[in-house]
Design a protein around this motif. Structure first.
Motif, PDB file in Angstrom:
ATOM      1  N   ARG A  80      -3.979   5.673 -20.295  1.00 60.16           N
ATOM      2  CA  ARG A  80      -4.857   4.640 -19.727  1.00 60.16           C
ATOM      3  C   ARG A  80      -4.918   4.755 -18.219  1.00 60.16           C
ATOM      4  N   GLN A  81      -3.755   4.828 -17.587  1.00 58.10           N
ATOM      5  CA  GLN A  81      -3.687   4.927 -16.135  1.00 58.10           C
ATOM      6  C   GLN A  81      -2.500   5.788 -15.737  1.00 58.10           C
ATOM      7  N   ASN A  82      -2.642   6.432 -14.590  1.00 62.59           N
ATOM      8  CA  ASN A  82      -1.524   7.143 -13.962  1.00 62.59           C
ATOM      9  C   ASN A  82      -1.227   6.408 -12.656  1.00 62.59           C
ATOM     10  N   MET A  83       0.042   6.193 -12.389  1.00 62.34           N
ATOM     11  CA  MET A  83       0.476   5.587 -11.127  1.00 62.34           C
ATOM     12  C   MET A  83       1.661   6.408 -10.628  1.00 62.34           C
ATOM     13  N   THR A  84       1.507   7.000  -9.455  1.00 66.87           N
ATOM     14  CA  THR A  84       2.585   7.782  -8.867  1.00 66.87           C
ATOM     15  C   THR A  84       2.886   7.203  -7.497  1.00 66.87           C
ATOM     16  N   GLU A  85       4.139   6.834  -7.287  1.00 71.68           N
ATOM     17  CA  GLU A  85       4.537   6.226  -6.024  1.00 71.68           C
ATOM     18  C   GLU A  85       5.224   7.254  -5.144  1.00 71.68           C
ATOM     19  N   GLN A  88       5.065   6.996   1.198  1.00 73.40           N
ATOM     20  CA  GLN A  88       4.068   6.406   2.083  1.00 73.40           C
ATOM     21  C   GLN A  88       2.844   5.864   1.348  1.00 73.40           C
ATOM     22  N   GLY A  89       2.953   5.661   0.039  1.00 70.23           N
ATOM     23  CA  GLY A  89       1.827   5.083  -0.687  1.00 70.23           C
ATOM     24  C   GLY A  89       1.824   5.467  -2.154  1.00 70.23           C
ATOM     25  N   MET A  90       0.697   5.203  -2.803  1.00 71.75           N
ATOM     26  CA  MET A  90       0.559   5.469  -4.236  1.00 71.75           C
ATOM     27  C   MET A  90      -0.739   6.198  -4.520  1.00 71.75           C
ATOM     28  N   ILE A  91      -0.734   6.932  -5.640  1.00 67.37           N
ATOM     29  CA  ILE A  91      -1.943   7.511  -6.213  1.00 67.37           C
ATOM     30  C   ILE A  91      -2.139   6.811  -7.552  1.00 67.37           C
ATOM     31  N   LEU A  92      -3.307   6.236  -7.764  1.00 72.42           N
ATOM     32  CA  LEU A  92      -3.666   5.534  -8.988  1.00 72.42           C
ATOM     33  C   LEU A  92      -4.866   6.223  -9.605  1.00 72.42           C
ATOM     34  N   ILE A  93      -4.812   6.477 -10.901  1.00 72.16           N
ATOM     35  CA  ILE A  93      -5.912   7.161 -11.594  1.00 72.16           C
ATOM     36  C   ILE A  93      -6.192   6.414 -12.887  1.00 72.16           C
ATOM     37  N   THR A  94      -7.467   6.153 -13.166  1.00 67.36           N
ATOM     38  CA  THR A  94      -7.852   5.500 -14.413  1.00 67.36           C
ATOM     39  C   THR A  94      -9.142   6.115 -14.945  1.00 67.36           C
ATOM     40  N   ALA A 105      -6.120   6.458  -3.429  1.00 64.76           N
ATOM     41  CA  ALA A 105      -4.919   6.680  -2.630  1.00 64.76           C
ATOM     42  C   ALA A 105      -4.689   5.438  -1.779  1.00 64.76           C
ATOM     43  N   THR A 106      -3.444   4.966  -1.735  1.00 61.63           N
ATOM     44  CA  THR A 106      -3.121   3.769  -0.958  1.00 61.63           C
ATOM     45  C   THR A 106      -2.016   4.083   0.047  1.00 61.63           C
ATOM     46  N   ASN A 107      -1.782   3.134   0.929  1.00 58.64           N
ATOM     47  CA  ASN A 107      -0.576   3.178   1.746  1.00 58.64           C
ATOM     48  C   ASN A 107       0.395   2.142   1.191  1.00 58.64           C
ATOM     49  N   THR A 108       1.508   1.933   1.841  1.00 58.15           N
ATOM     50  CA  THR A 108       2.535   1.040   1.294  1.00 58.15           C
ATOM     51  C   THR A 108       2.169  -0.439   1.386  1.00 58.15           C
ATOM     52  N   ASP A 109       1.134  -0.787   2.145  1.00 57.71           N
ATOM     53  CA  ASP A 109       0.727  -2.185   2.289  1.00 57.71           C
ATOM     54  C   ASP A 109      -0.199  -2.664   1.177  1.00 57.71           C
ATOM     55  N   ALA A 110      -0.603  -1.793   0.287  1.00 64.83           N
ATOM     56  CA  ALA A 110      -1.578  -2.144  -0.750  1.00 64.83           C
ATOM     57  C   ALA A 110      -0.993  -3.145  -1.741  1.00 64.83           C
ATOM     58  N   ASP A 111      -1.826  -4.081  -2.160  1.00 63.30           N
ATOM     59  CA  ASP A 111      -1.495  -4.976  -3.271  1.00 63.30           C
ATOM     60  C   ASP A 111      -1.919  -4.232  -4.538  1.00 63.30           C
ATOM     61  N   VAL A 112      -0.959  -3.572  -5.179  1.00 60.78           N
ATOM     62  CA  VAL A 112      -1.258  -2.684  -6.298  1.00 60.78           C
ATOM     63  C   VAL A 112      -1.951  -3.443  -7.422  1.00 60.78           C
ATOM     64  N   GLY A 113      -1.547  -4.675  -7.694  1.00 60.81           N
ATOM     65  CA  GLY A 113      -2.194  -5.471  -8.741  1.00 60.81           C
ATOM     66  C   GLY A 113      -3.672  -5.685  -8.456  1.00 60.81           C
ATOM     67  N   LEU A 114      -4.005  -6.005  -7.216  1.00 64.63           N
ATOM     68  CA  LEU A 114      -5.406  -6.195  -6.823  1.00 64.63           C
ATOM     69  C   LEU A 114      -6.185  -4.889  -6.924  1.00 64.63           C
TER      70      LEU A 114
END
Length: 144
Positions: A80-85, A88-94, A105-114
């Motif tokens: 369903r989704q890939n999340m790699t932390e 300095q941030g995350m990669i999210l794939i859906t 691609a996010t930095n560490t300040d991202a609200d991952v839920g949002l």
């Protein structure tokens, strides 16, 4: 706050405007890609070349997720989704429609839920948009 997301300027980025809904604090950029790793569109905050490299790597990460699915249930267990932390941030794939993926691609300040919530909402719209796109070579950026 992350870099503002705006559609890229190149003519092969006609769906880049769709990715503007992912503009949230901590989001670096977003890339819409095919299952086989070709860039379909990208947001601002990333060059076309880097978006193409990201697309290829994200497709590979997705394939690894598929290979591990059996360990969470069975051989037919879909990703369903890939999340790699990272430090300095995350990669999210859906998944984002037939044969398409959405990577962020996010930095560490991202609200991952949002971010994940917005990605899931956008995935449905992307699927409809891709389904309504003309199939001609000029309109698809060279994709079949």
């Amino acid at each position: 706050m992350g870099t503002p997301i705006t559609a890229g300027a190149d003519s092969a980025n006609k769906l880049g405007w769709l990715l503007e809904d992912l503009n949230a604090p901590g989001v670096r950029f977003a890339v819409l890609l095919s299952d086989d790793g070709l860039r379909i569109a990208h947001s601002g905050g990333v060059s076309k070349d880097d978006a193409e490299r990201f697309a290829a790597a994200a497709s590979g990460l997705r394939s690894l997720g598929k290979a591990l699915g059996e360990f969470c249930g069975g051989m037919d267990n879909g990703v369903r989704q890939n999340m790699t932390e990272y430090d300095q941030g995350m990669i999210l794939i859906t998944a984002a429609g037939e044969g398409a993926l959405l990577g962020v691609a996010t930095n560490t300040d991202a609200d991952v839920g949002l971010v994940v919530h917005r990605m899931n909402e956008l995935a449905g719209r992307v699927g409809r948009e891709l389904g309504s796109q003309p199939r001609g070579r000029a309109d698809s950026g060279g994709l079949p």
